[in-house]
Design an enzyme around this catalytic site. Structure first.
Site, PDB file in Angstrom:
ATOM      1  CE  LYS A  40      -2.834   2.734   3.469  1.00  9.58           C
ATOM      2  NZ  LYS A  40      -3.765   2.772   4.265  1.00  9.58           N
ATOM      3  CE  LYS A  86      -6.478   9.045   8.096  1.00  9.29           C
ATOM      4  NZ  LYS A  86      -6.849   8.058   8.812  1.00  9.29           N
ATOM      5  CG  ASP A 108      -1.590   5.543   4.894  1.00  4.72           C
ATOM      6  OD1 ASP A 108      -1.424   4.430   5.592  1.00  4.72           O
ATOM      7  OD2 ASP A 108      -2.706   5.714   4.605  1.00  4.72           O
ATOM      8  CD  GLU A 156      -6.542   5.299   2.451  1.00  3.19           C
ATOM      9  OE1 GLU A 156      -7.212   5.648   3.348  1.00  3.19           O
ATOM     10  OE2 GLU A 156      -5.062   5.080   2.926  1.00  3.19           O
ATOM     11  NE  ARG A 200     -10.566  -0.913   4.219  1.00  2.00           N
ATOM     12  CZ  ARG A 200     -11.191  -1.115   5.505  1.00  2.00           C
ATOM     13  NH1 ARG A 200     -12.330  -1.776   5.520  1.00  2.00           N
ATOM     14  NH2 ARG A 200     -10.496  -0.547   6.304  1.00  2.00           N
TER      15      ARG A 200
END
Ligand code: BES
Ligand code: MN
Ligand code: ZN
Length: 497
Positions: free
Chosen positions: A262, A274, A285, A346, A348
């Site tokens: 990812k 967020k 991330d 997001e 996934r």
């Protein structure tokens, strides 16, 4: 700081590190120093709260003939394993920096009762020193010299210097992969974004990795509506990067090993935005992609005898006039439609297309994906272990063992119909979040599983372990590089010819 290896000659160094066993008895090198320093060491080895326990240090300064003698507690020889030696290496670097030392020698010998060879002891100390000395400081332009690390040279003195060097050469390649990952993860999102991160992948070409970059138009042709939906609010173009390392001549029917990451270069949450508190953390991330890239770096650098493919989905999750909305329905490359209930779930969506693509194009032996996927995994495991989810017991078992061996541990969670039901959807094939009944990390994994057919697959939720707020011996605070050593070990242990 680059460790070197040399034949024992303690008189050459101004600062020496010698080992002391638990209880205060001296190693051979410590005895040698003790004799020359008129008994100072045997006294210090049992005073000032020092007793030779693992992790303890005592510094004697100045001592006859040397500027400084550092006593390193070894603990009980018979219990010492490679990981202890790595931690010792990291701790030595910290101790020497704290004492403002630039050059030092570590006296290595076959610690009594320790099962490791002398060469392996030296190589592991050097490996730990390399990992522990890491620092991301390129943006500190005003740091005072007296705050910067001082250590420039660490010489490991051993009778088996040549052997130790050979063993270290392999560790060094793995460490380069880990440090590459740490750099990528630490970079802010104005520097590492989908396009520049694809550029970093491209750099692996010089190690012999085949790198293919798919932009938005190619992904559109492939039908990757799930991944593209996440990136559509960003000014940066989403990218899918495919890295191939072919380290062995593939025989007919040989399937490559596949790793998928990812790569959300910044996760604002999108329209389901967020809170601003701690949002800066969402620069990491892309830790899953970072680990896959570092892994490919390590495997290629050490010319692993395996065929491996790394696929990373690179996007930025932004709110904007073109961003996807909660309630949007997207069609993934698999053909399955997804209702995007929450634009902050997001990762996934990105993985759905990356996993499907990897399975479809490469028919791999297995797929392991890594993702900073859920906050819930931090609730469950904190930063201690990554969450493991798998449809294959053997793969899960191997990952577990590799994790224990390199101190990048995992813990397996269940998957099953009861959880899968929670992501059923009224208006599309699947929804991107659970039904509110909990198990957020598992429902995320169930979502991923819908994009994997019969391929043995494992998902590592690394949200808790990709970044650390605490300094540890071989993992300074910041980007940890988690996953590189784990998966390098998995490949080396079970899949190399
Ligand atoms: N990137 C986050 C998960 C995360 C949280 C990573 C904290 C590292 C630290 C992920 O994209 C996310 O936002 N997940 C949501 C999912 C939820 C909306 C179902 C979460 O965990 O809250
Ligand atoms: Mn998110
Ligand atoms: Zn995310």
């Amino acid at each position: 700081m680059k460790p070197t290896f040399a034949k024992p000659d303690l008189s050459k160094a101004k600062t020496v590190v010698v080992g002391i066993y638990e209880g205060g008895s001296l190693t051979a090198a410590a005895k040698e120093v003790d004799t020359k320093a008129g008994g100072l060491i045997s006294k210090a080895a049992k005073s000032g709260g020092f007793s030779g326990k693992k992790g303890q240090f005592s510094v004697v300064v100045p001592a006859r003939g040397w500027d400084m003698i550092v006593l390193a507690g070894l603990g009980k020889g018979k219990d010492l394993i490679d990981l202890d030696m790595q931690n010792l290496g990291g701790a030595i670097v910290k101790t020497l920096n704290a004492k403002r030392v630039a050059t030092a020698s570590v006296a290595v010998e076959k610690w009594k009762e320790c099962k490791l060879s002398e060469a392996d002891i030296a190589a592991n100390i050097a490996y730990g020193a390399t990992l522990g000395a890491y620092r991301f400081d390129k943006y500190r332009t005003k740091e005072e010299d007296d705050k910067k690390p001082t250590l420039k040279e660490l010489s490991l003195q051993t009778d088996d210097a040549a052997k130790a060097k050979t063993a270290y050469d392999r560790f060094e390649k793995i460490a380069e992969g880990v440090l590459f990952t740490r750099d990528l993860v630490s970079e802010p999102a104005n520097v590492i974004h989908p396009e520049s991160l694809a550029g970093e992948c491209k750099k692996l070409t010089k190690l012999g990795v085949k790198v293919k970059i798919l932009g938005e138009s190619e992904m559109k042709k492939l039908g990757m509506g799930a991944l593209l939906g996440v990136g559509q609010g960003s000014e940066f173009e989403s990218q899918l990067v495919v890295m191939e390392w072919n380290g062995t001549k593939a025989a007919k029917g040989d399937k490559p090993l596949a790793f998928v990451g990812k790569g959300v270069c910044f996760d604002t949450g999108g329209i389901s935005i967020k809170p601003s508190n701690n949002m800066e953390e969402m620069k990491w991330d892309m830790g899953g992609a970072g680990a896959v890239i570092g892994l490919m770096h390590a495997l290629a650098a050490r010319k692993a005898k395996a065929n491996v493919v790394g696929v990373v989905g690179l996007v930025e999750n932004m709110p904007s006039g073109t961003a996807q909305r909660p309630g949007d329905v997207v069609t993934s490359m698999s053909g399955q439609t997804i209702e995007v209930i929450n634009t902050d779930a997001e990762g996934r969506l990105v993985l759905a297309d990356a996993l499907w693509y990897t399975q479809d194009r490469f028919k791999p032996k297995f797929i392991v994906d890594l993702a900073t996927l859920t906050g819930a995994i931090i609730t469950a495991l904190a930063g201690v272990r990554a969450g493991l989810f798998s449809n294959d017991d053997q793969l899960a078992e191997r990952l577990f063992k590799a994790g224990e061996a390199v101190a990048e541990p995992v813990w397996r969670f269940p998957l099953g119909d009861e959880y899968d039901k929670m992501i059923n959807c009224d208006i599309a094939d699947v929804r991107n979040v659970g039904d509110g009944s909990g198990a957020g990390s598992i429902t995320a994994a169930q979502f991923l599983q819908r994009f994997v057919n019969d391929t043995p697959w494992a998902h590592l939720d690394i949200a808790g372990v990709a970044w650390s707020k605490k300094d540890k011996d071989i993992t300074p605070k910041g980007g940890t590089g988690y996953g590189v050593r784990l998966l390098e070990r998995l490949v080396a242990e079970y899949y190399e010819k």
